[in-house]
Design a protein around this motif. Structure first.
Motif, mmCIF file in Angstrom:
data_model
loop_
_atom_site.group_PDB
_atom_site.id
_atom_site.type_symbol
_atom_site.label_atom_id
_atom_site.label_comp_id
_atom_site.label_asym_id
_atom_site.label_seq_id
_atom_site.Cartn_x
_atom_site.Cartn_y
_atom_site.Cartn_z
ATOM 1 N N UNK A 109 22.850 3.750 38.607
ATOM 2 C CA UNK A 109 23.009 3.364 37.216
ATOM 3 C C UNK A 109 21.696 3.001 36.536
ATOM 4 N N UNK A 110 21.775 2.943 35.211
ATOM 5 C CA UNK A 110 20.666 2.451 34.402
ATOM 6 C C UNK A 110 20.976 1.008 34.012
ATOM 7 N N UNK A 111 20.005 0.125 34.138
ATOM 8 C CA UNK A 111 20.186 -1.281 33.779
ATOM 9 C C UNK A 111 19.474 -1.618 32.476
ATOM 10 N N UNK A 112 18.710 -0.654 31.946
ATOM 11 C CA UNK A 112 17.968 -0.889 30.708
ATOM 12 C C UNK A 112 17.893 0.409 29.926
ATOM 13 N N UNK A 113 17.701 0.304 28.630
ATOM 14 C CA UNK A 113 17.562 1.504 27.802
ATOM 15 C C UNK A 113 16.243 1.528 27.031
ATOM 16 N N UNK A 114 15.392 0.563 27.267
ATOM 17 C CA UNK A 114 14.110 0.510 26.578
ATOM 18 C C UNK A 114 12.973 0.757 27.561
ATOM 19 N N UNK A 115 12.097 1.695 27.307
ATOM 20 C CA UNK A 115 12.041 2.588 26.140
ATOM 21 C C UNK A 115 12.893 3.854 26.303
ATOM 22 N N UNK A 116 13.557 4.007 27.476
ATOM 23 C CA UNK A 116 14.358 5.199 27.746
ATOM 24 C C UNK A 116 15.387 4.854 28.815
ATOM 25 N N UNK A 117 16.344 5.742 29.004
ATOM 26 C CA UNK A 117 17.387 5.518 30.013
ATOM 27 C C UNK A 117 17.009 6.264 31.288
ATOM 28 N N UNK A 118 16.853 5.525 32.359
ATOM 29 C CA UNK A 118 16.457 6.100 33.652
ATOM 30 C C UNK A 118 17.661 6.155 34.579
ATOM 31 N N UNK A 119 17.904 7.320 35.165
ATOM 32 C CA UNK A 119 19.044 7.538 36.049
ATOM 33 C C UNK A 119 18.589 8.230 37.332
ATOM 34 N N UNK A 120 19.449 8.196 38.351
ATOM 35 C CA UNK A 120 19.277 9.040 39.540
ATOM 36 C C UNK A 120 20.439 10.011 39.561
ATOM 37 N N UNK B 189 24.432 3.137 28.318
ATOM 38 C CA UNK B 189 24.309 2.830 29.754
ATOM 39 C C UNK B 189 25.602 2.247 30.319
ATOM 40 N N UNK B 190 26.428 1.640 29.469
ATOM 41 C CA UNK B 190 27.658 1.020 29.972
ATOM 42 C C UNK B 190 28.873 1.934 29.913
ATOM 43 N N UNK B 191 28.852 2.907 29.003
ATOM 44 C CA UNK B 191 30.041 3.718 28.791
ATOM 45 C C UNK B 191 29.837 5.219 29.000
ATOM 46 N N UNK B 192 28.610 5.702 28.841
ATOM 47 C CA UNK B 192 28.371 7.149 28.893
ATOM 48 C C UNK B 192 27.673 7.555 30.185
ATOM 49 N N UNK B 193 26.462 7.052 30.369
ATOM 50 C CA UNK B 193 25.680 7.425 31.557
ATOM 51 C C UNK B 193 25.975 6.451 32.693
ATOM 52 N N UNK B 194 27.188 6.542 33.213
ATOM 53 C CA UNK B 194 27.624 5.617 34.254
ATOM 54 C C UNK B 194 27.695 6.322 35.603
ATOM 55 N N UNK C 230 18.121 2.577 19.204
ATOM 56 C CA UNK C 230 18.125 1.404 20.073
ATOM 57 C C UNK C 230 19.488 0.710 20.067
ATOM 58 N N UNK C 231 20.173 0.777 18.932
ATOM 59 C CA UNK C 231 21.487 0.127 18.843
ATOM 60 C C UNK C 231 22.536 0.818 19.699
ATOM 61 N N UNK C 232 22.263 2.081 20.084
ATOM 62 C CA UNK C 232 23.197 2.827 20.933
ATOM 63 C C UNK C 232 22.972 2.580 22.422
ATOM 64 N N UNK C 233 21.814 2.018 22.732
ATOM 65 C CA UNK C 233 21.400 1.931 24.129
ATOM 66 C C UNK C 233 22.406 1.268 25.037
ATOM 67 N N UNK C 234 22.889 0.080 24.646
ATOM 68 C CA UNK C 234 23.813 -0.652 25.510
ATOM 69 C C UNK C 234 25.084 0.143 25.756
ATOM 70 N N UNK C 235 25.608 0.772 24.681
ATOM 71 C CA UNK C 235 26.816 1.587 24.824
ATOM 72 C C UNK C 235 26.566 2.770 25.769
#
Length: 1092
Positions: A966-977, A1002-1007, A995-1000
């Motif tokens: 998972x990604x735990x942060x979205x700043x400055x980008x979303x990092x995944x494996x 990582x929690x709902x899309x790139x899970x 930036x306002x989309x970031x939390x959504x």
């Protein structure tokens, strides 16, 4: 020379005797030349030499002469040829077909003697200390004299050389006035040399050596000085013309070599002559011979710093050459501007932006600014002229401030004497100081501390090659491993070679493959080539071709030169696979799968040992004490050594040489096949081709159908294919039909049947072999082992083991195991406590048997022993359940996978600690990623098909992946494996969202568990760290699969769905088993993100 140790005297006596062989072998060469060339005479002329080089050597692939050797042959003067050159000419020159049987037999006998002579020469040449004890001296002396007598030498005259007379002043007729004149001319010549009037010096020295009635020692000194002047004149000429031609026979280096050899011949126990020969060879770029001469000089003058430094220099150059360092494109000198232009082309980084960063370094990190200036002066820049002295000053300034990169670069220059005095000891100290630092930058957290991994790798090279330090492969492996852990690209390749050959570490081919791949993915062109050959060997032809092409594309000149060889080998593999029936293609896989199910035995203990643990000297000592096992191993090793020596000395073998090789290799296999461990895959391929050719000859020649050669080559084939039981078994069936009384074929047939789970057939083979030879104890042990697997009656098993123990030598490898296995069988059948005493008694017999095992079999490994100890200590855990390993699970310990997870989690932990502020800097992509609204028409691509070393968009392709971390942060980008369908994984980074989309997101899309397809995937090379990742700048390039395809409650370690265990600390991570949770914590460092 009265203080010269006896062991050193022994060496030089043998060396002197070998020198006498030159005269004898020159005459042998001339005799053969006349025989082979229809009566023509060799008259040591330039005409003879040119003709021979063009018509004989030039038209044959058998010769492997150096440039120096070819030049000396072309000159035609056989008096200048050394023993290596002479034996090569004699052994590799094609014979005419007009020879009669008597002549052929005589030549065959002479060739055997020549091979023995060459082997003795090699033994002496590779004695780094140049010391021989008395026992070895007498053995080698007797062998040498016997060989030279065969070639016409006088036994009595040769044995006269055994005295110490060569170390005493010679009794010569001396004319004092002549001596005075020689001393005067030598003094004038030396003065002219100091004044750099080298031609004048040579003229004066030439006059001196032509004066008679002076001591050999005096003439040797003059020849030595003249050799030095010729080398100095050559350097002067090269500086003036900027031209260098190693194959020009008129250049001063060849004349210097001639003079040096004259000095050595006149005074063979004086260090000066050997030293000058070494200098001449070094100037001719023949550093292997230079090293041999420097080692001789050092043995005669052990305290000479000058000799030691010259030896170190040649060793260092030879090591670089053996690593093909001169062919590595990364080592080619380029200016700073050229480097910045290359960065722009590869990664899209603006050179001016980098220069602005360089200017600001003075304020943020002054020592780093000094390193940049050091690089500019080392390589040159727009406004800076290349200057090594200035470069060294800046690197030293940075090093004095504790900068690891400064220390490493100063060590590089100090090693080579560029801009500073050459000082290998100081360079080693600098490397050790740099390697002692943290791998993380001391000022900029999350960034690499450049210079640490580079220094660790350099220290690994030092210990691996024994240059400037005592050679120690175990220490080298430790330094390599540290460098691997800290991101070095080159270190995994060198560590892989150690694992591949089992030197310094325990042999592990799978780990070697993983390390080659890790190194290749990090961008090492040499590793790309090694990986290509490794993949070819295991029949992964598609990826082998891909990595070979990548090696060539990366600028690996050696790979480019070997393209035809690789493609030829690839075609042969393809043809073999196409012509095999489907069942054969699965043979190895089936055998491997079945071997995992056999828990009662360890098949690898039955069929293999690592010959690298066999020390011939140790085995000889035990053989002298009466050990039959040691004597057997010694004999096998000698045959194996003879076989390897023969096949490694020439590019190709004559028919007679092939026959000798097959005989020696077969004798080794019959005696003890486990010692026949071929050191590398390249040699294994050569041996395979040789066996195939000889086998074809035996099949096609009616005179060979039932010959000893036919039996021998079949033995070789069987041992070489021991890992392919199905193929081998079919071949063995034909061998048993043809040679029903040969127990060897029955033994291996039993072993192959055992590997394939065909136990009744294995017992049948064993019984057939024991009927021929009831005392064949290897078959007795195998029979007992099969009985265990078949779960025969205990009495039958015990009897089989007892029969083996009654016949086998007491120090046989299987004796302790037999006791432990019998004890286990009693333990399995015991229903009361009364039998425990018997079990312990048998167990103790096993331990006693261990005490007399040969050192090469220790520490002793036995699963049965471990089971017994566990039973005795009541440590059996009923909760431990064996888990069948799947393909995905087999990848969990992959080095690249571990690196990806650890790096991702280090990044996540770092970003989570800066939640309240924007961090990091992102470079714009080098190219724009095109998008597509549909998957129609797109080709599928996997991660392994994407080149991890090239910044590239794969237009027209689609990459299907699953998010596995998972990604735990979205700043400055979303990092995944992400992981593809082959269970390969890599980084993926998503950019260009609000930036306002970031939390959504990582929690709902790139899970974790989400599956998606990436259209036109872009492999981006990180501008800041050089690490590859899949970059996404446009959400329209991602097509998410339906929610029903998502892996629900994915195990954070192995990827299984519906994982029931939850991490008690973070409450996020799920695991299917406790083992997965432990692996994720320890191997992938879940602890970094557990409380984020």
């Amino acid at each position: 020379m009265t203080n010269t140790p006896v062991s050193v005297r022994n060496y030089f006596k043998l060396d002197f005797l070998l020198a006498r062989s030159h005269v004898i072998l020159r005459q042998v060469f001339k005799n053969r030349y006349q025989l082979f060339m229809n009566g023509q005479l060799w008259n040591d002329s330039l005409k003879c030499g040119k003709k021979y080089l063009a018509n004989v050597i030039g038209k044959s692939k058998k010769f492997n002469l150096t440039t120096v050797q070819k030049t000396l042959v072309r000159n035609g003067d056989s008096n200048e040829w050394d023993l290596t050159t002479l034996t090569s000419l004699l052994l590799n020159t094609d014979r005419p077909k007009t020879l009669n049987i008597v002549q052929i037999q005589q030549l065959d006998n002479e060739d055997k003697m020549l091979i023995e002579l060459r082997d003795i020469r090699n033994t002496l040449a590779h004695h780094a200390s140049k010391t021989i004890d008395n026992n070895e001296f007498h053995q080698l002396w007797s062998k040498l004299v016997a060989i030279l007598v065969v070639f016409g030498g006088s036994d009595e005259e040769l044995n006269e050389l055994k005295s110490d007379s060569m170390f005493e002043p010679s009794k010569q007729s001396i004319n004092e006035s002549n001596v005075s004149e020689v001393l005067r001319l030598n003094s004038l010549g030396s003065q002219a040399h100091k004044e750099q009037k080298f031609s004048d010096a040579i003229t004066l020295f030439t006059k001196a050596v032509n004066i008679t009635d002076v001591s050999n020692h005096q003439r040797a000194i003059v020849y030595s000085n003249m050799s030095a002047s010729r080398l100095a004149l050559h350097e002067k000429q090269v500086s003036a013309s900027n031209m260098l031609a190693d194959d020009d026979p008129t250049d001063q280096r060849y004349r210097a070599l001639h003079d040096a050899k004259q000095a050595r011949m006149l005074s063979s126990t004086s260090w000066q002559g050997h030293f000058r020969v070494g200098r001449a060879y070094a100037a001719l770029n023949d550093h292997e011979k230079a090293i041999n001469s420097f080692e001789r000089a050092l043995a005669l003058d052990p305290n000479s710093i000058k000799i030691q430094e010259a030896l170190n220099d040649s060793q260092q150059v030879l090591c670089r050459q053996s690593r093909h360092e001169h062919l590595d494109p990364r080592g080619q000198p380029i200016t700073m501007q050229e480097h910045l232009n290359e960065m722009q082309q590869k990664y899209g980084i603006d050179p001016e932006q980098i220069r602005m960063g360089h200017e600001s370094l003075g304020k943020t990190d002054p020592s780093a600014a000094d390193v940049v200036m050091g690089h500019k002066y080392e390589h040159g820049d727009i406004d800076i002229k290349q200057n090594y002295e200035q470069a060294a000053r800046y690197f030293a300034k940075a090093a004095n401030q504790g900068n690891a990169e400064g220390m490493y670069n100063l060590a590089r220059l100090t090693d080579r004497g560029l801009g500073v005095n050459k000082d290998s000891k100081f360079a080693t100290t600098l490397l050790e100081q740099a390697a002692a630092q943290s791998a993380e930058h001391p000022k900029f957290k999350g960034l690499t501390n450049v210079g640490v991994a580079e220094s660790e790798h350099s220290l690994g090279l030092r210990y691996a090659e024994g240059v400037f330090v005592q050679k120690n492969l175990s220490t080298a492996a430790q330094w390599y491993q540290r460098a691997v852990d800290h991101g070095s690209a080159e270190a995994p390749n060198n560590l892989a070679i150690l694992y591949q050959n089992g030197t310094g570490v325990e042999k592990n081919l799978e780990k070697a493959k993983q390390l080659f791949e890790l190194s290749a993915r990090r961008g090492d062109p040499k590793a790309m080539l090694n990986l290509a050959w490794d993949l070819l060997e295991i029949n992964d032809l598609e990826m082998a071709k891909i990595w070979f092409d990548r090696a060539c594309e990366a600028g690996n000149l050696y790979a480019q030169a070997k393209r035809n060889d690789f493609e030829s080998a690839l075609r042969q593999k393809q043809q073999i696979i196409e012509n095999r029936p489907p069942t054969t293609l699965q043979a190895t896989e089936e055998a491997t799968a079945f071997s995992n199910l056999i828990t009662a035995i360890r098949l690898e203990n039955i069929l293999s040992n690592d010959s690298s643990v066999y020390d011939l000297n140790v085995l000889n000592e035990h053989a002298k004490r009466g050990s039959q096992t040691a004597e057997k191993l010694c004999n096998a090793l000698r045959h194996f050594h003879n076989a390897l020596n023969l096949i490694t000395k020439s590019e190709s073998l004559t028919m007679q040489q092939e026959n000798i090789f097959i005989h020696e290799y077969a004798q080794c296999c019959r005696t003890e096949h486990t010692v026949a461990q071929i050191p590398n895959t390249k040699l294994e391929r050569k041996i395979q081709r040789t066996i195939d050719r000889v086998f074809q000859r035996c099949c096609n020649d009616s005179n060979l159908i039932n010959s000893q050669l036919d039996k021998d080559v079949r033995v070789c084939y069987v041992v070489l294919h021991v890992d392919s039981p199905k193929i081998n078994l079919r071949f063995l069936n034909s061998c048993k039909q043809k040679y029903p009384k040969v127990v060897f074929f029955l033994e291996f047939s039993a072993a192959m049947n055992l590997m394939l789970g065909q136990f009744e057939a294995a017992v049948s083979d064993a019984n057939a072999g024991l009927k021929i030879d009831p005392n064949y104890y290897e078959l007795l042990f195998m029979k007992a082992t099969v009985f265990v697997v078949m779960k025969k009656e205990m009495d039958e098993i015990i009897k089989a083991y007892q029969t083996f123990l009654a016949l086998a030598p007491k120090d046989h490898l299987r004796v302790p195991e037999s006791y432990y296995s019998m004890a286990c069988r009693y333990l399995e059948s015991s229903e009361d406590d009364d039998s425990i005493d018997l079990i312990k008694k048998i167990y103790m017999q096993g331990e006693e048997a261990e005490k007399i095992q040969l050192p090469c079999f220790l520490p002793y490994k036995s699963d049965n022993k471990m089971a017994l100890k566990s039973a005795f200590e009541d440590e059996c855990s009923p909760d431990v359940i064996p888990v069948l390993v799947s393909d995905r699970r087999s990848r969990l310990a992959d080095l690249h996978r571990i690196e990806i997870f650890k790096r991702h989690r280090q990044w996540s932990a770092s970003m989570s600690s800066h939640k309240d502020r924007l961090v990091g800097m992102t470079q714009k992509p080098r190219v724009k990623q095109p998008t597509s609204k549909s998957l129609i028409g797109l080709k599928s691509i996997s991660l392994r098909e994407i080149n991890p070393t090239k910044d590239h968009v794969y237009n027209g392709y689609v990459l299907s992946v699953t998010i596995i971390d998972e990604a735990l942060s979205w700043r400055p980008s979303i990092h995944l494996v992400i992981e593809d369908e082959n269970y390969d994984c890599d980084h993926m980074v998503v950019y260009d969202f609000q930036d306002t989309q970031g939390k959504h997101l990582i929690n709902e899309v790139f899970t974790i568990g989400t599956k998606m397809s990436i259209i036109n995937p872009y492999l981006r090379i990180g501008a800041n760290d050089g690490k590859p990742f899949i970059r996404v700048d446009d959400f329209s390039s991602i097509i998410f699969q339906h929610e029903s395809e998502r892996v629900v409650n994915m195990c954070r370690c192995c990827g299984q769905s519906n994982a029931s265990h939850v991490c008690s600390r973070c409450k996020r991570a799920r695991y299917c088993t406790k083992e997965c949770q432990i692996m994720d914590w320890k191997l992938y460092e879940h602890k970094l993100i557990c409380m984020c």
